[in-house]
Structures are given as structure tokens and as C-alpha cells.
Design an enzyme around this catalytic site. Structure first.
Site, short mmCIF file in Angstrom:
data_model
loop_
_atom_site.label_atom_id
_atom_site.label_comp_id
_atom_site.label_asym_id
_atom_site.label_seq_id
_atom_site.Cartn_x
_atom_site.Cartn_y
_atom_site.Cartn_z
N ASP A 29 0.86 -1.19 0.00
CA ASP A 29 0.00 0.00 0.00
C ASP A 29 0.90 1.24 0.00
O ASP A 29 1.87 1.32 0.74
CB ASP A 29 -0.91 0.00 1.24
CG ASP A 29 -2.03 1.01 1.12
OD1 ASP A 29 -3.19 0.60 1.07
OD2 ASP A 29 -1.74 2.24 1.08
N ILE A 30 0.55 2.20 -0.86
CA ILE A 30 1.39 3.39 -1.03
C ILE A 30 1.31 4.33 0.18
O ILE A 30 2.21 5.13 0.40
CB ILE A 30 1.00 4.12 -2.35
CG1 ILE A 30 2.15 4.95 -2.89
CG2 ILE A 30 -0.24 4.94 -2.20
CD1 ILE A 30 3.25 4.17 -3.49
N ASN A 85 -12.88 -3.10 2.76
CA ASN A 85 -13.86 -2.03 2.80
C ASN A 85 -14.68 -2.12 1.52
O ASN A 85 -14.12 -2.05 0.42
CB ASN A 85 -13.17 -0.66 2.87
CG ASN A 85 -12.32 -0.51 4.13
OD1 ASN A 85 -12.68 -1.01 5.19
ND2 ASN A 85 -11.19 0.17 4.01
N GLN A 92 -14.54 2.47 1.52
CA GLN A 92 -13.86 2.12 0.27
C GLN A 92 -13.64 3.38 -0.56
O GLN A 92 -14.58 4.11 -0.85
CB GLN A 92 -14.70 1.11 -0.53
CG GLN A 92 -14.02 0.67 -1.82
CD GLN A 92 -14.83 -0.38 -2.59
OE1 GLN A 92 -16.01 -0.60 -2.29
NE2 GLN A 92 -14.21 -1.01 -3.55
N HIS A 98 -10.36 -4.90 -2.99
CA HIS A 98 -9.01 -5.09 -2.45
C HIS A 98 -9.10 -5.51 -0.99
O HIS A 98 -9.93 -5.01 -0.23
CB HIS A 98 -8.15 -3.84 -2.61
CG HIS A 98 -8.79 -2.58 -2.10
ND1 HIS A 98 -9.76 -1.90 -2.81
CD2 HIS A 98 -8.62 -1.89 -0.96
CE1 HIS A 98 -10.15 -0.85 -2.13
NE2 HIS A 98 -9.47 -0.82 -0.99
N HIS A 100 -7.05 -5.52 2.41
CA HIS A 100 -5.90 -4.96 3.14
C HIS A 100 -5.33 -6.03 4.07
O HIS A 100 -6.09 -6.66 4.82
CB HIS A 100 -6.33 -3.80 4.04
CG HIS A 100 -6.85 -2.59 3.33
ND1 HIS A 100 -6.08 -1.47 3.11
CD2 HIS A 100 -8.06 -2.30 2.79
CE1 HIS A 100 -6.80 -0.54 2.49
NE2 HIS A 100 -8.01 -1.03 2.29
P1 5GP Z 1 -9.79 1.75 0.62
O1 5GP Z 1 -10.05 2.94 1.51
O2 5GP Z 1 -10.41 1.92 -0.75
O3 5GP Z 1 -10.14 0.46 1.27
O4 5GP Z 1 -8.21 1.70 0.45
C1 5GP Z 1 -7.53 2.04 -0.71
C2 5GP Z 1 -6.07 1.86 -0.41
O5 5GP Z 1 -5.37 1.94 -1.64
C3 5GP Z 1 -5.48 2.94 0.51
O6 5GP Z 1 -4.88 2.33 1.64
C4 5GP Z 1 -4.46 3.64 -0.37
O7 5GP Z 1 -3.30 4.01 0.34
C5 5GP Z 1 -4.16 2.62 -1.43
N1 5GP Z 1 -3.80 3.19 -2.72
C6 5GP Z 1 -4.48 4.14 -3.41
N2 5GP Z 1 -3.88 4.40 -4.59
C7 5GP Z 1 -2.79 3.58 -4.64
C8 5GP Z 1 -1.76 3.39 -5.61
O8 5GP Z 1 -1.73 4.01 -6.67
N3 5GP Z 1 -0.81 2.47 -5.33
C9 5GP Z 1 -0.84 1.73 -4.17
N4 5GP Z 1 0.15 0.84 -4.00
N5 5GP Z 1 -1.77 1.90 -3.24
C10 5GP Z 1 -2.75 2.81 -3.46
#
Ligand code: 5GP
Ligand code: ZN
Length: 135
Positions: A29-30, A85, A92, A98, A100
Site C-alpha cells: 500500500d502506497i 472495505n 472504500q 481489495h 488490506h
Molecule cells: P480503501 O479505503 O479503498 O479500502 O483503500 C484504498 C487503499 O489503496 C489505501 O490504503 C491507499 O493508500 C491505497 N492506494 C491508493 N492508490 C494507490 C496506488 O496508486 N498504489 C498503491 N500501492 N496503493 C494505493
């Protein structure tokens, strides 16, 4: 489709890839919550986990389990949160399924923030019936 995770799958944008199998890919995760936080995503686009094929979700979990065991050994973490999420209300942000995998450490200072409710017999049987009827 303008989906950032599809672009990662198609190698149009880079990622720190950990591993992949036929159906899923895992990468760091970035914006990690903790050291070693990674995501496991299906190669095929689905927005919501509950709308994705069951087998595909099982495949995500297979890769996540294998990598989480390795991460536990490598990072010596004290616990792991496996989190999906699904939907805006659930937090989300990226509309591509995805999972985590968040290694947890005794000193990470993160606490589960959700309130605890109550469950009575009548509510429990109503809930079970309504879910069973929707299967
Ligand atoms: P969500 O809130 O949708 O469950 O989490 C999305 C996750 O994707 C976040 O933890 C965010 O840091 C990660 N993320 C978003 N864009 C990128 C990206 O371009 N590369 C990577 N490696 N992670 C990403
Ligand atoms: Zn996508």
C-alpha cells in the site's frame, strides 16, 4: 476503464509487487497504515467484494493467507488485520475490490474504534431469516 488498480494489474502504473497468482496480485500500500501493509486485489475488475464471484474472493484469501504468514515471520509483527472495505460508507475509496493485510505491532498505537452494540434472541432470528431468504 479509469481504475487505478486495473492500471496496476495492466502494468500501466508501477507498484511494489510482492507476489501474484493466476487470479490475484499483492503489492505494498502506497500510504501504509503500518510497516508492511499490503493489498491483495483480483486481476479482474469488480467494484464490490460481495458482487465478485465467490471463487475469486477465495483466491484472494489464499494469496493473502500465504503472504500474511510470510510477513508475520519476516516482520515479527504481533497481529494482523485482514480488512475489506466495500462501499463508500464502509470506507472504500478505490472502487476495485481489495483486501488490506495490515501487520500490527504492540506499540503501533492503533485501536479498534467501533462501538459494541447488543443482540437479543428476536433480533438474531429475524436477521438470520432475512439473510437466509436472500440467499
Ligand atoms: P480503501 O479505503 O479503498 O479500502 O483503500 C484504498 C487503499 O489503496 C489505501 O490504503 C491507499 O493508500 C491505497 N492506494 C491508493 N492508490 C494507490 C496506488 O496508486 N498504489 C498503491 N500501492 N496503493 C494505493
Ligand atoms: Zn479496476
Amino acid at each position: 476503464m479509469d481504475c487505478i488498480f486495473c492500471k496496476i494489474v495492466n502494468e500501466e502504473i508501477p507498484c511494489y509487487k510482492i507476489a501474484e497468482n493466476e487470479h490475484a496480485i499483492a503489492f505494498l500500500d502506497i500510504m501504509p497504515i503500518t510497516k508492511g501493509h499490503f493489498l491483495v486485489i483480483p486481476k479482474k475488475h469488480f467494484e464490490f467484494a460481495e458482487d465478485a464471484p465467490e471463487e475469486l474472493m477465495a483466491n484472494l484469501m489464499i494469496l493473502a493467507t500465504r503472504l500474511a504468514a510470510a510477513a508475520k515471520k519476516a516482520l515479527k509483527c504481533d497481529g494482523i488485520n485482514f480488512i475489506i472495505n466495500s462501499g463508500k460508507r464502509a470506507g472504500q475509496i478505490v472502487p476495485h475490490v481489495h483486501l488490506h493485510v495490515v501487520p500490527r505491532y504492540n506499540d503501533d498505537g492503533i485501536y479498534w474504534p467501533w462501538p459494541q452494540g447488543e443482540l437479543d434472541n428476536e433480533t438474531a432470528s429475524t436477521l438470520i431469516n432475512s439473510i437466509e431468504n436472500a440467499l
